[in-house]
Each structure stands twice: as structure tokens, then as C-alpha cells.
Design a protein around this motif. Structure first.
Motif: not given
Length: 73
Positions: A35-58
Motif C-alpha cells: 500500500h505504499a502508494d495509498e498511504i500518507s507519508p505520516q502513516e508510512r513514517e509511523t510504521l517505519q518508526s514502529k519497526n525501528e523500535r521493534r528491532e531494538k526490542s529484538l
């Protein structure tokens, strides 16, 4: 009265947390890919930030598993 510290299944719980975190990361990445072309830049940034935090958690979970392995020896 406090319960005694039962560490017998800590590694199992930590591994379950790792598995859940990896699953969430993969689902998030798949969503971004589809859905890269359907979501807002803000939503994309939110999801990417969550994944970065998940990496740290791992990393933290893996360190805890190592600590538990040392204590069980």
C-alpha cells in the motif's frame, strides 16, 4: 507476600515475544510494500518508526535470553 522468582519458563516467554515481534514487523513491511502508494507519508513514517523500535526490542530480548541461559547453567 511476594511470589518467589520462578525463572523456569522465562526463555520460552522471551522466545514467544521475539516470534510475535518478528511477525508484526513482517506484517508491517508487507503492508508498506502493498500500500505504499495509498498511504500518507505520516502513516508510512509511523510504521517505519514502529519497526525501528521493534528491532531494538529484538536485540533486548536476545540479550535477556543470553542472561537467562547463563543463570540456568
Amino acid at each position: 507476600m511476594a511470589k518467589p522468582d520462578n525463572r523456569a519458563d522465562n526463555v520460552e516467554h522471551l522466545q514467544q515475544s521475539i516470534n510475535n515481534t518478528i511477525k508484526n514487523m513482517e506484517e508491517s513491511e508487507a503492508y508498506l510494500d502493498e500500500h505504499a502508494d495509498e498511504i500518507s507519508p505520516q502513516e508510512r513514517e509511523t510504521l517505519q518508526s514502529k519497526n525501528e523500535r521493534r528491532e531494538k526490542s529484538l536485540s533486548g530480548f536476545r540479550n535477556e535470553i543470553e542472561d537467562e541461559a547463563e543463570h540456568q547453567s
